[in-house]
Design a protein around this motif. Structure first.
Motif, mmCIF file in Angstrom:
data_model
loop_
_atom_site.group_PDB
_atom_site.id
_atom_site.type_symbol
_atom_site.label_atom_id
_atom_site.label_comp_id
_atom_site.label_asym_id
_atom_site.label_seq_id
_atom_site.Cartn_x
_atom_site.Cartn_y
_atom_site.Cartn_z
ATOM 1 N N ASP A 290 0.949 -1.254 0.034
ATOM 2 C CA ASP A 290 -0.047 -0.007 0.069
ATOM 3 C C ASP A 290 0.978 1.342 -0.038
ATOM 4 O O ASP A 290 2.089 1.113 -0.079
ATOM 5 N N CYS A 291 0.198 2.315 0.015
ATOM 6 C CA CYS A 291 0.812 3.422 -0.388
ATOM 7 C C CYS A 291 1.874 4.032 0.873
ATOM 8 O O CYS A 291 2.782 4.448 0.572
ATOM 9 N N MET B 267 -8.079 0.438 1.018
ATOM 10 C CA MET B 267 -7.294 0.865 1.968
ATOM 11 C C MET B 267 -7.185 0.145 3.315
ATOM 12 O O MET B 267 -8.233 -0.553 3.441
ATOM 13 N N CYS C 239 -7.396 6.716 -2.155
ATOM 14 C CA CYS C 239 -6.062 7.097 -1.702
ATOM 15 C C CYS C 239 -5.556 8.330 -1.771
ATOM 16 O O CYS C 239 -6.051 9.092 -2.649
ATOM 17 N N HIS C 240 -4.877 8.806 -0.806
ATOM 18 C CA HIS C 240 -4.389 10.161 -0.811
ATOM 19 C C HIS C 240 -3.526 10.502 -1.724
ATOM 20 O O HIS C 240 -3.417 11.725 -2.036
ATOM 21 N N THR C 241 -3.217 9.595 -2.796
ATOM 22 C CA THR C 241 -2.172 9.750 -3.864
ATOM 23 C C THR C 241 -3.228 10.143 -5.140
ATOM 24 O O THR C 241 -2.438 10.442 -6.095
ATOM 25 N N SER D 1 -7.136 3.007 -5.295
ATOM 26 C CA SER D 1 -6.685 1.878 -4.323
ATOM 27 C C SER D 1 -5.388 2.403 -3.605
ATOM 28 O O SER D 1 -4.456 2.757 -4.217
ATOM 29 N N CYS D 2 -5.026 2.062 -2.335
ATOM 30 C CA CYS D 2 -3.851 2.443 -1.645
ATOM 31 C C CYS D 2 -2.950 1.233 -2.299
ATOM 32 O O CYS D 2 -1.593 1.532 -2.097
ATOM 33 N N TYR E 284 -1.325 0.196 -4.963
ATOM 34 C CA TYR E 284 -1.413 0.437 -6.645
ATOM 35 C C TYR E 284 -0.064 -0.062 -6.893
ATOM 36 O O TYR E 284 0.514 0.169 -7.949
#
Lengths: 128, 128
Positions: free
Chosen positions: A78-79, B31, B96-98, B102-103, B105
């Motif tokens: 994840d991020c 997430m 996702c905050h990006t 999805s986080c 990625y």
């Protein structure tokens, strides 16, 4: 440097991150366990899920007792790099130690957790 | 007693458990965040995902800034009662905050984490 994909993971203070196992076909979430660096390395190498058992404090090759191994098709991060997602094929169709397909066999129904999933196989028959 | 479904959760030593948000339609895992008792109670009451932000040390109503709230269709609990699964509808299609859906990625490709998902919206446009 070898294995720098392992350095990219934001291992927690205890050296662990949560790992989610998702059925690659149905998309169902089957279980969540923990991985350390070794567990991820072995999972990536062998393409079968290896976790860190926090209770037994050792590597745990999922299915080593039950035969219900998890064949890994894909590994995602994840991020924040602190959660791993395994897209897997669940051999035997049972991921949960209760003998159910998924560990997430309860859902909130009003004020109660209601069991939604049947036991597919008696755990006494799985762990002999 | 009221809210005893909250007592059934095996809250960690820090009072938290991980919570997975899964798209109720596609099955995609969007997430993972954390919940304390209050966060789960509010999520169950309001049917929108509320987490505990470990960095900001306060309740976090997902989407409060971005508008990308998560409408909760179902709340599940795993066998050890220490992981929560939310089946949600992701408003705006971005968790996702990006700025991605999805986080999760990135996927492991040989020895590298390879980005597989596009940025759907510039974060600078989301968090203004």
């Amino acid at each position: 440097m070898d294995n720098d994909y392992l350095d990219s993971v934001a291992w927690g203070p205890d050296g662990l991150v949560p790992a989610i196992a998702q059925d690659a076909e149905s998309g169902r979430i089957l279980m969540v366990a923990w991985m350390n660096r070794d567990a991820l390395a072995r999972t990536a190498e062998t393409r079968e899920a290896v976790y860190w058992s926090r209770s037994r404090r050792k590597l745990w090759h999922k299915g080593e007792e039950s035969g219900h191994v998890q064949r890994v098709r894909n590994i995602r991060l994840d991020c924040d790099a602190d959660v791993i997602l395994l897209e897997i094929e669940q051999v035997g169709g049972i991921a949960c130690h209760t003998g159910r397909e998924s560990c997430f066999y309860r859902e909130l129904d009003g004020e109660d957790w209601r069991v939604t999933d049947p036991v597919l196989r008696d755990p006494a028959q799985i762990y002999r």
